[in-house]
Design a protein around this motif. Structure first.
Motif, PDB file in Angstrom:
ATOM      1  N   GLU A 182      43.875  28.963  40.071  1.00 38.39           N
ATOM      2  CA  GLU A 182      42.549  28.755  40.653  1.00 38.39           C
ATOM      3  C   GLU A 182      41.770  30.052  40.866  1.00 38.39           C
ATOM      4  OE1 GLU A 182      42.298  25.382  43.579  1.00 38.39           O
ATOM      5  OE2 GLU A 182      44.476  25.639  43.455  1.00 38.39           O
ATOM      6  N   PHE A 183      42.482  31.151  41.068  1.00 38.31           N
ATOM      7  CA  PHE A 183      41.796  32.397  41.396  1.00 38.31           C
ATOM      8  C   PHE A 183      41.193  33.074  40.175  1.00 38.31           C
ATOM      9  CE2 PHE A 183      45.032  31.574  44.589  1.00 38.31           C
ATOM     10  CZ  PHE A 183      44.189  31.375  45.661  1.00 38.31           C
ATOM     11  N   ASN A 184      41.814  32.880  39.014  1.00 35.33           N
ATOM     12  CA  ASN A 184      41.277  33.473  37.791  1.00 35.33           C
ATOM     13  C   ASN A 184      40.504  32.466  36.957  1.00 35.33           C
ATOM     14  OD1 ASN A 184      42.365  36.102  38.184  1.00 35.33           O
ATOM     15  ND2 ASN A 184      44.372  35.292  37.637  1.00 35.33           N
ATOM     16  N   PHE A 206      43.382  38.615  49.057  1.00 38.41           N
ATOM     17  CA  PHE A 206      43.923  39.977  49.090  1.00 38.41           C
ATOM     18  C   PHE A 206      42.809  41.026  49.113  1.00 38.41           C
ATOM     19  CE2 PHE A 206      48.033  38.903  46.512  1.00 38.41           C
ATOM     20  CZ  PHE A 206      48.448  38.074  47.522  1.00 38.41           C
ATOM     21  N   GLY A 207      41.818  40.847  48.253  1.00 38.47           N
ATOM     22  CA  GLY A 207      40.728  41.821  48.171  1.00 38.47           C
ATOM     23  C   GLY A 207      40.001  41.987  49.484  1.00 38.47           C
ATOM     24  N   GLU A 234      41.650  43.937  42.869  1.00 34.20           N
ATOM     25  CA  GLU A 234      42.677  43.058  43.456  1.00 34.20           C
ATOM     26  C   GLU A 234      43.461  42.360  42.343  1.00 34.20           C
ATOM     27  OE1 GLU A 234      42.913  38.648  45.438  1.00 34.20           O
ATOM     28  OE2 GLU A 234      40.976  39.605  45.203  1.00 34.20           O
ATOM     29  N   ARG A 235      42.748  41.759  41.404  1.00 33.75           N
ATOM     30  CA  ARG A 235      43.406  41.051  40.297  1.00 33.75           C
ATOM     31  C   ARG A 235      44.290  41.991  39.493  1.00 33.75           C
ATOM     32  NH1 ARG A 235      38.263  37.438  38.440  1.00 33.75           N
ATOM     33  NH2 ARG A 235      38.445  35.898  40.086  1.00 33.75           N
ATOM     34  N   ASN A 236      43.790  43.200  39.232  1.00 34.31           N
ATOM     35  CA  ASN A 236      44.577  44.174  38.471  1.00 34.31           C
ATOM     36  C   ASN A 236      45.851  44.560  39.211  1.00 34.31           C
ATOM     37  OD1 ASN A 236      42.756  44.193  36.339  1.00 34.31           O
ATOM     38  ND2 ASN A 236      41.620  45.949  37.129  1.00 34.31           N
ATOM     39  N   LEU A 237      45.750  44.733  40.525  1.00 33.34           N
ATOM     40  CA  LEU A 237      46.926  45.085  41.326  1.00 33.34           C
ATOM     41  C   LEU A 237      47.954  43.951  41.335  1.00 33.34           C
ATOM     42  CD1 LEU A 237      45.237  46.894  44.326  1.00 33.34           C
ATOM     43  CD2 LEU A 237      46.877  47.910  42.724  1.00 33.34           C
TER      44      LEU A 237
END
Length: 190
Positions: free
Chosen positions: A120-122, A40-41, A51-54
């Motif tokens: 996996e992303f975090n 996404f970012g 991106e993570r916050n959104l």
């Protein structure tokens, strides 16, 4: 047969919902068809933390509860559940476990999924999707991320659900590109 599936982008239209949220929040007019990379970012030109916050904001607003199912997935899952063990292997964080499992029960009542959270992303969990496929002996996995499909293909056969962000050339006879769930069912019958 043990059949696994990703959740967002494969069972539920997460990307379309997130894109609508993003466009409304920032007054943009980004199009689903132009979303050419999975991240996404990178797709929106924003830093990883933003991106993570959104994504967290989107998930917390309960918008993800009202997302549409992917066309044909309900009927396909219902048919597959009759003679197979079904697994959901999602990158959602574990803190969304209750919400995710309520969503599955509401949309697929009577189907007993085993649900695994790889995040996996975090990097909250040590096991990625490929490790979960290996540990659970998944025989077929349905995914929308080319990167995850490649990793999982070392363990199992993968159906890659065609999306704008997973285009590109790859030579891997364990990854089968499909356009929809009807095609997944047809190929599983063969």
């Amino acid at each position: 047969m043990k059949i696994g599936t990703d959740l967002d982008g494969v069972v539920v239209e997460f990307a379309r919902g997130f894109l609508k949220f993003y466009n409304q929040k920032f007054g943009t007019n980004l199009k689903y068809e132009n979303w050419r990379v999975y991240d996404f970012g990178e797709a929106f030109g924003i830093p990883r933390e933003e991106e993570r916050n959104l994504v967290r904001e989107f998930q917390q607003l309960n918008l993800s509860d009202s997302l549409n199912l992917i066309e044909g997935v309900k009927e396909s899952i219902d048919r597959l559940a009759k003679n197979n063990q079904l697994y959901v292997i999602t990158s959602r964080p574990l803190k969304l476990k209750e919400k995710t499992e309520k969503f599955l029960k509401r949309n697929f009542s009577g189907i007993n999924f085993q649900v695994f959270y790889s995040d996996e992303f975090n990097k909250e969990h040590s096991d990625g999707k490929a490790e979960i496929c290996k540990r659970e002996r998944i025989e077929v996995y349905v995914e929308d991320s080319l990167e995850c499909a490649v990793a999982c293909s070392e363990i199992t056969k993968v159906f890659l659900l065609d999306k704008p962000w997973n285009q590109g050339n790859f030579e891997n006879n364990r990854i089968i590109r499909v356009t929809n769930w009807k095609e997944v069912l047809g190929k599983l019958k063969k």
